[in-house]
Every structure is written in structure tokens, then in C-alpha cells.
Scaffold this active site. Sequence first.
Site, PDB file in Angstrom:
ATOM      1  N   TRP A 199       0.873  -1.185   0.000  1.00 46.02           N
ATOM      2  CA  TRP A 199       0.000   0.000   0.000  1.00 46.02           C
ATOM      3  C   TRP A 199       0.913   1.239   0.000  1.00 46.02           C
ATOM      4  O   TRP A 199       1.801   1.334   0.871  1.00 46.02           O
ATOM      5  CB  TRP A 199      -0.869  -0.043   1.264  1.00 46.02           C
ATOM      6  CG  TRP A 199      -1.801   1.118   1.438  1.00 46.02           C
ATOM      7  CD1 TRP A 199      -2.665   1.639   0.502  1.00 46.02           C
ATOM      8  CD2 TRP A 199      -1.987   1.890   2.632  1.00 46.02           C
ATOM      9  NE1 TRP A 199      -3.368   2.679   1.039  1.00 46.02           N
ATOM     10  CE2 TRP A 199      -2.977   2.862   2.353  1.00 46.02           C
ATOM     11  CE3 TRP A 199      -1.430   1.867   3.909  1.00 46.02           C
ATOM     12  CZ2 TRP A 199      -3.407   3.787   3.282  1.00 46.02           C
ATOM     13  CZ3 TRP A 199      -1.862   2.782   4.845  1.00 46.02           C
ATOM     14  CH2 TRP A 199      -2.838   3.726   4.540  1.00 46.02           C
TER      15      TRP A 199
ATOM     16  N   ASP B  97      -0.789  -6.071   9.030  1.00 47.48           N
ATOM     17  CA  ASP B  97      -1.806  -5.079   8.683  1.00 47.48           C
ATOM     18  C   ASP B  97      -3.007  -5.857   8.153  1.00 47.48           C
ATOM     19  O   ASP B  97      -2.895  -6.546   7.134  1.00 47.48           O
ATOM     20  CB  ASP B  97      -1.242  -4.136   7.602  1.00 47.48           C
ATOM     21  CG  ASP B  97      -2.221  -3.016   7.246  1.00 47.48           C
ATOM     22  OD1 ASP B  97      -3.340  -2.996   7.791  1.00 47.48           O
ATOM     23  OD2 ASP B  97      -1.852  -2.166   6.407  1.00 47.48           O
TER      24      ASP B  97
ATOM     25  N   ALA C 156      -6.643  -5.021   6.978  1.00 47.05           N
ATOM     26  CA  ALA C 156      -7.608  -3.949   6.697  1.00 47.05           C
ATOM     27  C   ALA C 156      -8.840  -4.471   5.961  1.00 47.05           C
ATOM     28  O   ALA C 156      -9.797  -3.724   5.771  1.00 47.05           O
ATOM     29  CB  ALA C 156      -6.934  -2.857   5.874  1.00 47.05           C
TER      30      ALA C 156
ATOM     31  N   LYS D  82     -13.300  -0.916   6.210  1.00 45.58           N
ATOM     32  CA  LYS D  82     -13.882  -1.616   5.068  1.00 45.58           C
ATOM     33  C   LYS D  82     -14.959  -2.599   5.515  1.00 45.58           C
ATOM     34  O   LYS D  82     -16.056  -2.598   4.981  1.00 45.58           O
ATOM     35  CB  LYS D  82     -12.818  -2.381   4.291  1.00 45.58           C
ATOM     36  CG  LYS D  82     -11.465  -1.747   4.273  1.00 45.58           C
ATOM     37  CD  LYS D  82     -11.335  -0.620   3.279  1.00 45.58           C
ATOM     38  CE  LYS D  82     -10.021   0.098   3.516  1.00 45.58           C
ATOM     39  NZ  LYS D  82      -9.663   1.040   2.507  1.00 45.58           N
TER      40      LYS D  82
HETATM   41  C1  LMR Z   1      -6.775   2.262  -0.570  1.00 42.55           C
HETATM   42  O1  LMR Z   1      -5.771   1.548  -0.579  1.00 42.55           O
HETATM   43  O2  LMR Z   1      -7.306   2.693  -1.602  1.00 42.55           O
HETATM   44  C2  LMR Z   1      -7.413   2.607   0.748  1.00 42.55           C
HETATM   45  O3  LMR Z   1      -6.714   2.014   1.784  1.00 42.55           O
HETATM   46  C3  LMR Z   1      -7.630   4.067   0.915  1.00 42.55           C
HETATM   47  C4  LMR Z   1      -6.369   4.831   1.201  1.00 42.55           C
HETATM   48  O4  LMR Z   1      -6.361   5.551   2.207  1.00 42.55           O
HETATM   49  O5  LMR Z   1      -5.411   4.744   0.434  1.00 42.55           O
END
Ligand code: LMR
Length: 395
Positions: free
Chosen positions: A127, A208, A210, A243
Site C-alpha cells: 500500500w 496489517d 484492513a 472496510k
Molecule cells: C486504498 O488503498 O485505496 C485505501 O486504503 C484508501 C487509502 O487511504 O489509500
Amino acid sequence: MFEALPVKQPDAILKLMLAFRADTRDHKMDLGVGIYKDINGATPVMQAVKSAEGKLLEEQDTKAYVGPLGSPQFNEAMIETVFGKNADKQRLRSAQSPGGSGALRIIADFINEARPDATVWVSDPTWPNHIPLLSAAGLNLENYPYYDATHCKVTIDAMLSSLQKAKPGDAVLLHGCCHNPTGADLTHDQWMQVIQLLKDKDLMPFVDIAYQGFGDGLEEDAWAIREMAKQLPEMMVAASCSKNLGLYRERAGAALLMGRNDTEATTALSNLQTVIRANYSMPPDHGAHVVEMVLADDEFNANWREELESMRVRMIQLRSSFADAMRKRTNSDKFDFLIEQKGMFSRLPLNGEQIEALRENNAIYIVGDGRINVAGLPDDQAAMDTLTDAIAAVL
Ligand code: LMR
């Protein structure tokens, strides 16, 4: 002070979110930021959340501080949701946090206090916000290879051999399920190999999670964390309710710590509490309070699980119909990997120019690395045809 500042750009995901909002074309399609969308392209408040919020509004009689660690009931419910009903609670502690990102940040600060010379090993890719978030806490980062973009699968051998270079006490950031951005998760066998390596090399798992409930199911998605809890002495987990409870803007999450025993877990939590106090002092209440109520009430809980499951199934169906449509359109099985992958994201094999052309010419918004939000795929055939035609045209 301000005059010397450079202008800074938002990261790729935020930038795309803003560009999508500003686009006035009616047929625009958002496959960017990771929010769940229903058949109408909306992100409604989940039914159980709505019901709990109604009850909360009626019953809440104070807005007094909750304290740095948040609500004990919320924390207990999060321990059970992530580690399971039979978890060894003596060794587990939780701190309510402002979303999953808040949990990541306080854990990062905690690592920096506890072991400032530790390196945190991060999957390549990951991410995008993991990197600035962990770096801002002053941590040293290293990448481990994770994904083979040509074959669209996890590069387990390269991952394990890279992690061999970690020194005892380093932390390894792992995606508990539904890897963001690739959707490529470790199999149970591969997790076992990773866990063995963590054990052999005395590395600290920093997980993590999410998207619990978006991959194979609410309990199934926590399998790796629960296996680590059985086999390893310590662990840190950043969990998000954004989420799976659709609470994005309410910022509800938890930082969970597992220690060797009750005493060490209590000491670790006291350190986390100090980090929180020095950071944002106390977490926001509303989102976490709603989560606590949804998890505690049998009817709300059953309703939530049912809705979450329908969201998960919808994303699986969208993966399959998109892969089918691409198979027909390109006369190849090049996109079949989408069916195997898990959760909200996968990466399409597109380059920057192709992604830009899709945005310019077709108002289709895809993150610059090819990541798509599966929940943003269209349900109706005509829109699916438009999408596959546009992708085939740039390919
Ligand atoms: C994403 O990966 O799109 C989400 O986790 C939103 C973000 O804050 O980036």
C-alpha cells in the site's frame, strides 16, 4: 516559515480520488480508491451500523473522554474478531485507534521506542502509504520481493531468501489477507514457511489487516494471524474497521499486541499508551462505539455478518465476470489470474501510458500501478463491454 515550503503532491491514490471527483463526464468509472461499492455504485452505511447509530444517539448521555486506550469492550471485541473466540487473552492487548492507519502509526512509534535500530521489512509492492507512514515514525525500511507481475503470483522463494537477510529483532510487515495492491495472498503452506522463518530468525510479525471478511470469510481471513499466535512469542497487528464495517470516515481501528505472557503484554500496552498520549492523546469514539454495539448485539452482529458476506460474494462474482469478459474480448486467458486473487484489489498488466489513456479517453480511473478496485467494476453487461473494449483498445 511557510515561504520556503515546496508544494507537495498527494499520493497516487488520493490524487486519483480528487481527479475522479472533479471529472464531469457522466459515464466516468471509478476503479481507484479502496471503498466498497454496491450495484448502484454507492457506498451505503451498513444496515447494522445504521441501527447501532440510532440506538447510540438515543442512549449516549456523555461525550466525556474515553481515555488513550479507548473502550475496554471495543478492545475485547476486536481481540475476539481478529484472534478468535478461543484466543489466549492473557497475552493479548488492544488499543482503540483512529482507523487502521492510526494503528499502523502508533505501532510504528512503539517499535521506534522499543527497538530503534530495528528495520521494518515491507513487501514490494505494498500500500503506497505504508512507506511515508512508517518512515515518518523514523523507522528504517527495507523491501522484500513479493509479487511476480508477469505470472501474477507471489514470489515466495524470493520473499523468503530476502527475509533471510533480516537481523534478529527486525519486524516484517505482512498483509493479513487481501494483499493491497496485488490481491495475491500467501497460501496456507506459504504462510507456514514464512512463520517458520520468523521463528528461526527471531523476527517480529507486524500484520496489517484492513480487509478481514473480504477474502475467504471473516474467520478464514484471520487464519494466518491465528496461526502466528499459536506458534510465535510476540506479534503486533493493525486492524481496520473501515472496510468490513464501512466506517471509512469515522476512523475506527485497533492496535493489537501479543506478548509472551500477561506481564509482558501489560508492559507493552503501557508503552503503547504513552505513545498514544504523546500523539493524539485519545482516540475518537463514535465509529468504535458503533463497532462495539454491532459486535455485542446478536441481532446487529448477525445482520452485519450477512451483509459483509454478500459484499464478499459480490466481489468474487465481479472478478469472475470481468475475467470472463476479458477472456472473450482478448481471446486469451491472460486475465484469469483475477479469479484466483482475493479481496478488493488486483493489478492489471497496464503501463502508465495505457492507464492515462483510459482516464483521458474513457473516463476510467485506475491507480498508476494498474491497481483496480474490484468493487468498482460494473454489474451491467453494456458497461462491462465498454470497459473491456477500452482496455483491449489500449492493449
Ligand atoms: C486504498 O488503498 O485505496 C485505501 O486504503 C484508501 C487509502 O487511504 O489509500
